[in-house]
Design an enzyme around this catalytic site. Structure first.
Site, short mmCIF file in Angstrom:
data_model
loop_
_atom_site.label_atom_id
_atom_site.label_comp_id
_atom_site.label_asym_id
_atom_site.label_seq_id
_atom_site.Cartn_x
_atom_site.Cartn_y
_atom_site.Cartn_z
N ASP A 10 0.86 -1.19 0.00
CA ASP A 10 0.00 0.00 0.00
C ASP A 10 0.90 1.24 0.00
O ASP A 10 1.68 1.42 0.93
CB ASP A 10 -0.87 -0.06 1.27
CG ASP A 10 -1.76 1.15 1.43
OD1 ASP A 10 -2.70 1.07 2.26
OD2 ASP A 10 -1.55 2.18 0.74
N GLY A 32 -9.26 4.75 -5.46
CA GLY A 32 -7.94 4.15 -5.64
C GLY A 32 -6.85 4.79 -4.80
O GLY A 32 -7.02 5.08 -3.61
N ASP A 34 -5.67 7.77 -5.04
CA ASP A 34 -6.09 9.14 -4.68
C ASP A 34 -6.88 9.12 -3.38
O ASP A 34 -6.59 9.86 -2.43
CB ASP A 34 -6.95 9.69 -5.82
CG ASP A 34 -7.00 11.21 -5.88
OD1 ASP A 34 -7.70 11.74 -6.76
OD2 ASP A 34 -6.34 11.86 -5.06
N THR A 123 -3.36 2.51 -14.31
CA THR A 123 -3.70 1.08 -14.50
C THR A 123 -4.93 0.65 -13.71
O THR A 123 -5.29 -0.53 -13.71
CB THR A 123 -2.52 0.19 -14.07
OG1 THR A 123 -2.25 0.40 -12.68
CG2 THR A 123 -1.28 0.49 -14.88
N1 APR Z 1 -1.27 1.60 -2.97
C1 APR Z 1 -0.66 1.27 -4.14
N2 APR Z 1 -1.34 1.05 -5.30
C2 APR Z 1 -2.69 1.17 -5.25
C3 APR Z 1 -3.39 1.53 -4.08
C4 APR Z 1 -2.61 1.75 -2.91
N3 APR Z 1 -3.18 2.09 -1.73
N4 APR Z 1 -4.73 1.58 -4.38
C5 APR Z 1 -4.85 1.26 -5.68
N5 APR Z 1 -3.63 0.99 -6.21
C6 APR Z 1 -3.29 0.62 -7.58
C7 APR Z 1 -4.41 0.08 -8.44
O1 APR Z 1 -4.57 -1.31 -8.22
C8 APR Z 1 -3.87 0.39 -9.84
O2 APR Z 1 -2.99 -0.64 -10.25
O3 APR Z 1 -2.86 1.80 -8.24
C9 APR Z 1 -3.05 1.66 -9.65
C10 APR Z 1 -3.72 2.94 -10.17
O4 APR Z 1 -5.11 2.84 -9.95
P1 APR Z 1 -6.03 4.13 -9.60
O5 APR Z 1 -5.76 4.56 -8.22
O6 APR Z 1 -7.41 3.77 -10.00
O7 APR Z 1 -5.47 5.29 -10.54
P2 APR Z 1 -5.69 5.55 -12.10
O8 APR Z 1 -5.94 4.31 -12.86
O9 APR Z 1 -4.53 6.43 -12.48
O10 APR Z 1 -7.04 6.40 -12.15
C11 APR Z 1 -7.05 7.70 -11.60
O11 APR Z 1 -8.95 7.19 -10.28
O12 APR Z 1 -9.00 7.28 -8.03
C12 APR Z 1 -9.33 7.96 -9.16
O13 APR Z 1 -9.20 10.26 -8.52
C13 APR Z 1 -8.57 9.25 -9.28
O14 APR Z 1 -9.87 10.00 -11.12
C14 APR Z 1 -8.62 9.46 -10.76
C15 APR Z 1 -8.48 8.05 -11.31
#
Ligand code: APR
Length: 170
Positions: A10, A32, A34, A123
């Site tokens: 994480d 995610g 964010d 991703t």
């Molecule tokens: N730590 C590490 N990796 C994580 C975590 C975490 N706590 N949570 C999720 N992930 C991984 C997901 O499994 C994915 O492989 O991070 C990667 C990116 O996923 P997202 O967070 O969905 O980001 P992204 O695909 O760039 O989409 C961005 O999603 O959350 C919203 O506000 C954000 O609108 C934006 C969009």
């Protein structure tokens, strides 16, 4: 010379000078990575994001760009917010994804950050195929090795992501 390391876990539990957030252009949070960063980092991060929206980024942070705020309660000094491209099967947006890594490293270097933790940008919600995203991520970081950043740590949330990044030449 920047070393590139991989961990599975994480990103909000990493100790690093800078933690990169997979944000959206609003800079006002989401799901995610964010959501996790704002949840664990606390309101100070959002407060600075709001200030950025009220000043430099009135129309939001453009895709491929990066901007730093406090890391709030995270074990880091800064969060570097970057907006990945949404995957498109018809339009090649690879340059925008590469720009997220390059611009985040540029901002990190300007701040004097020595260790930078990255998630696998685009991703998740943005649906970029993991293997291709890993190729772009590791390739871009390797090409930007001259920055002042000493360690780039990719923090992968699951085994599939970890395997995709581990398969890339470092
Ligand atoms: N730590 C590490 N990796 C994580 C975590 C975490 N706590 N949570 C999720 N992930 C991984 C997901 O499994 C994915 O492989 O991070 C990667 C990116 O996923 P997202 O967070 O969905 O980001 P992204 O695909 O760039 O989409 C961005 O999603 O959350 C919203 O506000 C954000 O609108 C934006 C969009």
């Amino acid at each position: 010379m920047t070393t590139v390391t991989l961990v599975q876990g994480d990103i909000t539990r990493q100790s690093a000078d800078a933690v990169v957030n997979a944000a959206n252009s609003s800079l006002l949070g989401g799901g995610g990575v964010d959501g996790a960063i704002h949840r664990r980092g606390g309101p100070a991060i959002l407060a600075e994001c709001r200030a950025l929206r009220a000043s430099r980024y009135g129309r939001g942070l453009p895709t491929g760009q990066a901007v730093a705020t406090t890391a709030g309660e995270l074990d880091a000094r800064w969060v570097i917010h970057t907006v990945g491209p949404v995957f498109s099967p018809t339009e090649d947006r690879s340059a925008l994804l590469a720009s997220c890594y390059r611009e985040s490293l540029r901002v990190a270097g300007e701040l004097g950050a020595r260790t930078v933790a990255f998630p696998a940008i685009s991703t998740g919600v943005y649906r970029w195929p993991m293997e291709d995203a890993a190729r772009i991520a590791v390739g871009t970081v390797r090409a930007a090795r001259t920055t002042a950043v000493e360690e780039v740590r990719f923090v992968l949330f699951d085994e599939r992501a970890y395997a995709a990044f581990a398969a890339q030449p470092r």
